[in-house]
Design a protein around this motif. Sequence first.
Motif, PDB file in Angstrom:
ATOM      1  N   UNK A   1       0.791  -1.232   0.000  1.00 18.11           N
ATOM      2  CA  UNK A   1       0.000   0.000   0.000  1.00 18.11           C
ATOM      3  C   UNK A   1       0.821   1.279   0.000  1.00 18.11           C
ATOM      4  N   UNK A   2       2.118   1.160  -0.242  1.00 16.93           N
ATOM      5  CA  UNK A   2       3.027   2.309  -0.219  1.00 16.93           C
ATOM      6  C   UNK A   2       2.575   3.431  -1.147  1.00 16.93           C
ATOM      7  N   UNK A   3       2.041   3.075  -2.299  1.00 14.84           N
ATOM      8  CA  UNK A   3       1.684   4.063  -3.310  1.00 14.84           C
ATOM      9  C   UNK A   3       0.238   4.542  -3.207  1.00 14.84           C
ATOM     10  N   UNK A   4      -0.492   4.044  -2.212  1.00 11.57           N
ATOM     11  CA  UNK A   4      -1.898   4.401  -2.073  1.00 11.57           C
ATOM     12  C   UNK A   4      -2.152   5.606  -1.182  1.00 11.57           C
ATOM     13  N   UNK A   5      -1.196   5.950  -0.348  1.00 16.07           N
ATOM     14  CA  UNK A   5      -1.397   7.070   0.572  1.00 16.07           C
ATOM     15  C   UNK A   5      -0.047   7.677   0.947  1.00 16.07           C
ATOM     16  N   UNK A   6      -0.050   8.924   1.359  1.00 15.16           N
ATOM     17  CA  UNK A   6       1.210   9.561   1.768  1.00 15.16           C
ATOM     18  C   UNK A   6       1.613   9.137   3.183  1.00 15.16           C
ATOM     19  N   UNK A   7       2.755   9.590   3.616  1.00 20.27           N
ATOM     20  CA  UNK A   7       3.273   9.378   4.974  1.00 20.27           C
ATOM     21  C   UNK A   7       3.448   7.901   5.312  1.00 20.27           C
ATOM     22  N   UNK A   8       4.235   7.225   4.489  1.00 22.57           N
ATOM     23  CA  UNK A   8       4.568   5.819   4.711  1.00 22.57           C
ATOM     24  C   UNK A   8       5.951   5.725   5.356  1.00 22.57           C
ATOM     25  N   UNK A   9       6.180   4.671   6.140  1.00 26.02           N
ATOM     26  CA  UNK A   9       7.485   4.402   6.741  1.00 26.02           C
ATOM     27  C   UNK A   9       7.767   2.912   6.627  1.00 26.02           C
ATOM     28  N   UNK A  10       9.004   2.578   6.280  1.00 23.43           N
ATOM     29  CA  UNK A  10       9.407   1.186   6.171  1.00 23.43           C
ATOM     30  C   UNK A  10      10.882   1.070   6.541  1.00 23.43           C
ATOM     31  N   UNK A  11      11.213   0.114   7.407  1.00 22.70           N
ATOM     32  CA  UNK A  11      12.608  -0.187   7.722  1.00 22.70           C
ATOM     33  C   UNK A  11      13.050  -1.342   6.835  1.00 22.70           C
ATOM     34  N   UNK A  12      14.212  -1.188   6.202  1.00 24.80           N
ATOM     35  CA  UNK A  12      14.710  -2.161   5.235  1.00 24.80           C
ATOM     36  C   UNK A  12      16.100  -2.621   5.667  1.00 24.80           C
ATOM     37  N   UNK A  13      16.265  -3.946   5.812  1.00 29.06           N
ATOM     38  CA  UNK A  13      17.593  -4.515   6.072  1.00 29.06           C
ATOM     39  C   UNK A  13      18.235  -4.771   4.720  1.00 29.06           C
ATOM     40  N   UNK A  14      19.498  -4.405   4.597  1.00 27.01           N
ATOM     41  CA  UNK A  14      20.171  -4.578   3.323  1.00 27.01           C
ATOM     42  C   UNK A  14      21.611  -5.016   3.514  1.00 27.01           C
ATOM     43  N   UNK A  15      22.125  -5.678   2.507  1.00 24.55           N
ATOM     44  CA  UNK A  15      23.545  -5.963   2.448  1.00 24.55           C
ATOM     45  C   UNK A  15      24.234  -4.795   1.766  1.00 24.55           C
ATOM     46  N   UNK A  16      25.520  -4.893   1.594  1.00 23.41           N
ATOM     47  CA  UNK A  16      26.267  -3.839   0.922  1.00 23.41           C
ATOM     48  C   UNK A  16      26.194  -3.988  -0.585  1.00 23.41           C
ATOM     49  N   UNK A  17      26.492  -2.885  -1.281  1.00 31.62           N
ATOM     50  CA  UNK A  17      26.462  -2.938  -2.746  1.00 31.62           C
ATOM     51  C   UNK A  17      27.854  -3.037  -3.362  1.00 31.62           C
ATOM     52  N   UNK A  18      28.907  -2.906  -2.560  1.00 29.80           N
ATOM     53  CA  UNK A  18      30.260  -3.044  -3.084  1.00 29.80           C
ATOM     54  C   UNK A  18      30.748  -1.862  -3.903  1.00 29.80           C
ATOM     55  N   UNK A  19      29.988  -0.794  -3.933  1.00 27.70           N
ATOM     56  CA  UNK A  19      30.382   0.389  -4.707  1.00 27.70           C
ATOM     57  C   UNK A  19      31.213   1.329  -3.843  1.00 27.70           C
ATOM     58  N   UNK A  20      32.332   1.782  -4.376  1.00 27.01           N
ATOM     59  CA  UNK A  20      33.124   2.796  -3.682  1.00 27.01           C
ATOM     60  C   UNK A  20      32.556   4.185  -3.954  1.00 27.01           C
ATOM     61  N   UNK A  21      31.947   4.335  -5.122  1.00 30.81           N
ATOM     62  CA  UNK A  21      31.441   5.648  -5.536  1.00 30.81           C
ATOM     63  C   UNK A  21      30.266   6.111  -4.679  1.00 30.81           C
ATOM     64  N   UNK A  22      29.201   5.316  -4.627  1.00 26.58           N
ATOM     65  CA  UNK A  22      28.016   5.596  -3.808  1.00 26.58           C
ATOM     66  C   UNK A  22      27.716   4.307  -3.032  1.00 26.58           C
ATOM     67  N   UNK A  23      28.415   4.088  -1.927  1.00 29.35           N
ATOM     68  CA  UNK A  23      28.250   2.815  -1.219  1.00 29.35           C
ATOM     69  C   UNK A  23      26.948   2.732  -0.428  1.00 29.35           C
ATOM     70  N   UNK A  24      26.409   1.534  -0.403  1.00 31.03           N
ATOM     71  CA  UNK A  24      25.331   1.180   0.516  1.00 31.03           C
ATOM     72  C   UNK A  24      25.950   0.152   1.445  1.00 31.03           C
ATOM     73  N   UNK A  25      25.973   0.455   2.713  1.00 33.84           N
ATOM     74  CA  UNK A  25      26.570  -0.438   3.702  1.00 33.84           C
ATOM     75  C   UNK A  25      25.509  -1.412   4.229  1.00 33.84           C
ATOM     76  N   UNK A  26      25.959  -2.580   4.623  1.00 35.96           N
ATOM     77  CA  UNK A  26      25.047  -3.548   5.230  1.00 35.96           C
ATOM     78  C   UNK A  26      24.485  -2.953   6.515  1.00 35.96           C
ATOM     79  N   UNK A  27      23.192  -3.103   6.703  1.00 39.21           N
ATOM     80  CA  UNK A  27      22.545  -2.579   7.909  1.00 39.21           C
ATOM     81  C   UNK A  27      21.070  -2.331   7.662  1.00 39.21           C
TER      82      UNK A  27
END
Length: 181
Positions: free
Chosen positions: A133-159
């Motif tokens: 329902x993310x796109x059905x109404x405003x003011x949404x919140x979601x916590x996302x666990x992710x691994x790293x992307x391995x990019x030095x340029x724009x890194x996404x760290x695991x967490x």
Amino acid sequence: MIHDLPIGRALRRFRRLNAIKQGHFAELLGVSQASVSRWESGTHEPETIHRDKIVELIAAQTGGDADAALKRLVETSTQAVHLVCDATHRLLAVSPARAASWQADAQSWIGTSLWRFATAEIVRAEAGLDAAGWFDRPFQTLDVRTGGNGSAEIPVRAGTMRWETIPLADGRTGRLTTTLS
């Protein structure tokens, strides 16, 4: 342009939040209302020329005075945070803490999609937003666990990162992305 990012659901939310009928949007693009309906349902993807025009129409911007305070809050935050257009993932603002982890000049990325740096976990979370329902109404919140992307340029760290939607003055939606851990 952003060719691997699902655009139909973002188009549907943009229309709903701005009270634009499918038929009117179809007129803007020079296509049938049925085409817009198929794009929004995900049964068809728009051709490149239409996709580019859709992105142009729904992409959020923070260049105006109305969003200056929000942009300033992000740009002065001590947290690792950035603001993107929720539909296109184009960077709108970035905090010094987030920019410090990048090997690139953060300001040179303003207006550019960060989608290519998404991890597999981010792509999966993005794919599940419609069902949640993310796109059905405003003011949404979601916590996302992710691994790293391995990019030095724009890194996404695991967490864990938090996604929060923020309505912008132009009727579009921004996504505030904050690193939690």
